[in-house]
Design an enzyme around this catalytic site. Structure first.
Site, PDB file in Angstrom:
ATOM      1  N   SER A 118     -33.106  44.315  14.008  1.00 34.51           N
ATOM      2  CA  SER A 118     -34.215  44.819  14.812  1.00 34.51           C
ATOM      3  C   SER A 118     -34.874  43.705  15.613  1.00 34.51           C
ATOM      4  CB  SER A 118     -35.258  45.429  13.878  1.00 34.51           C
ATOM      5  OG  SER A 118     -36.440  45.715  14.588  1.00 34.51           O
ATOM      6  N   TYR A 142     -41.032  44.595   7.073  1.00 32.50           N
ATOM      7  CA  TYR A 142     -39.865  45.263   7.648  1.00 32.50           C
ATOM      8  C   TYR A 142     -39.008  44.272   8.445  1.00 32.50           C
ATOM      9  CZ  TYR A 142     -37.136  47.815  11.078  1.00 32.50           C
ATOM     10  OH  TYR A 142     -36.104  48.244  11.873  1.00 32.50           O
ATOM     11  N   LYS A 146     -35.101  42.778   7.728  1.00 35.19           N
ATOM     12  CA  LYS A 146     -34.003  42.889   8.702  1.00 35.19           C
ATOM     13  C   LYS A 146     -33.396  41.513   8.992  1.00 35.19           C
ATOM     14  CE  LYS A 146     -33.312  46.974   9.067  1.00 35.19           C
ATOM     15  NZ  LYS A 146     -31.981  47.591   9.070  1.00 35.19           N
TER      16      LYS A 146
END
Ligand code: UFG
Length: 332
Positions: A118, A142, A146
């Site tokens: 991402s 998050y 990633k």
């Protein structure tokens, strides 16, 4: 014909990747635990195994029994805000997922992986238009998970290379994914700008603009919106690149965006245009942690993968709107 295992193939992005892999002539076996995905979205001609991406044994069994050539690993949790509230959950789901997939691949002798990363890996970059070698300083758990996934893929590839087996790998850093490839495949989560604007306006509320005092031409944040069908096609190009590398030496990282930005105001103006009336956005306070500008530099993916986005913001908003009723019914 090659056969790819696709984790997360019942999800919003995964179901589009399944369609494109199948259209490219590849066989697809989907592993999904249906925690956020829907069985109804699984492509008819894909095989489906319900199970957790953290289940190394199951994954290795599927890889061996189905004679899998490569893995596209998408299954993960992806809500930035939730990751701040539940960091350990995100670490477990996302990091353990990559770990189990890589361990199973090693066990089953599968040596090609396309990994879903991402733009959240960049955090708040010093430049608005980021190339792949820009420093990565994620600002949410998050984004951290990633980025850790990228490291794990590369570290495992390096160890397998030294051991003589190799692991061809491509990580794809997605920018702001939007739109739908068909009315049945819309985004069911309402976590991003376009779905949030559609939900507001269909419930007689005004879409919100989070911050109007950013250092951008209209004061609102600029992002690189990419149509989910274009994004899905980049996975096919990445799988092809892995297949061409018979020695498993390939290790690549690409931004997947359009290479051009749209401001929040511009996106909402497009929503008004597509819906045919003024959605009348309201200006509210900044949301914490939003970088002013985050746009992909796409020279590398264009040059190496020969992939370029073809669909534009209008296509994204139109298709998201057209798929909206079905997405609402799936959510219900
Ligand atoms: N925004 C609004 N109003 C809303 C919703 C969003 O003004 O109702 C603004 C946000 O403040 C931001 C922009 O619209 O400036 C885009 O916000 P999104 O929540 O749609 O997306 P983000 O850029 O925050 O994050 C998304 C994904 C991440 C991914 C990132 C990569 O959610 O998973 O893109 O660029 F990492």
């Amino acid at each position: 014909m090659s056969r790819w295992l696709l984790t997360g193939g019942a999800g919003y992005i995964g179901s589009h990747v399944a369609v494109e892999l199948l259209a490219s002539g590849r066989d697809v076996v989907i592993v999904d635990d249906l925690s956020t995905g829907f069985a109804a979205r699984i492509a008819d001609s894909a095989a489906f195994v319900e199970g957790s991406v953290q289940d190394t044994k199951l994954l290795a069994k599927v890889m061996r029994e189905r004679d899998i050539d490569g893995v596209v690993h998408l299954a993960a949790k992806k809500a930035v805000g939730e990751s701040v509230e539940r960091p350990l959950y995100y670490y477990r789901e996302n990091v353990d997922g990559v770990l189990a997939v890589l361990a199973a691949m090693n066990e089953a002798g599968v040596n090609k992986i396309v990994y879903s990363s991402s733009a959240a890996a960049y955090g708040e970059p010093a430049v608005g238009e980021v190339a792949e070698d820009e420093p990565t300083v994620p600002t949410s758990p998050y984004g951290e998970t990633k980025l850790i996934g990228e490291w794990m893929v590369r570290a495992q590839a390096e160890s397998q290379r030294l051991a003589g087996s190799g692991l061809a790998n491509v990580s794809l850093r997605y920018f702001n994914v939007a739109g739908a490839g068909s009315d049945l495949l819309g985004d069911t989560s309402v976590a991003n700008l376009i779905p949030m604007a559609l939900r507001a306006t269909t419930s007689d509320k005004r879409p919100m603009i989070f911050g109007t005092d950013y250092p951008t031409p209209d004061g609102t944040c600029i992002r690189d919106y990419i149509h989910v069908v274009d994004l899905a096609r980049s996975h096919v190009a990445a799988a092809e690149l892995c297949e061409r590398d018979s020695q498993g030496q390939l290790s690549e990282l690409f931004n997947v965006g359009r290479g051009s930005g749209s401001s929040v105001r511009e996106v909402l103006a497009m929503v008004s245009e597509v819906l045919g009336y003024d959605v009348d956005p309201q200006d509210v306070e900044r949301r914490q942690g939003d970088p002013a500008v985050l746009v992909a530099r796409t020279e590398k993916i264009e040059r190496v993968l020969g992939w370029k986005a073809e669909l534009d913001l209008r296509d994204m908003v139109q298709s998201a709107w057209s798929a909206w009723p079905h997405a609402v019914s799936l959510r219900a």
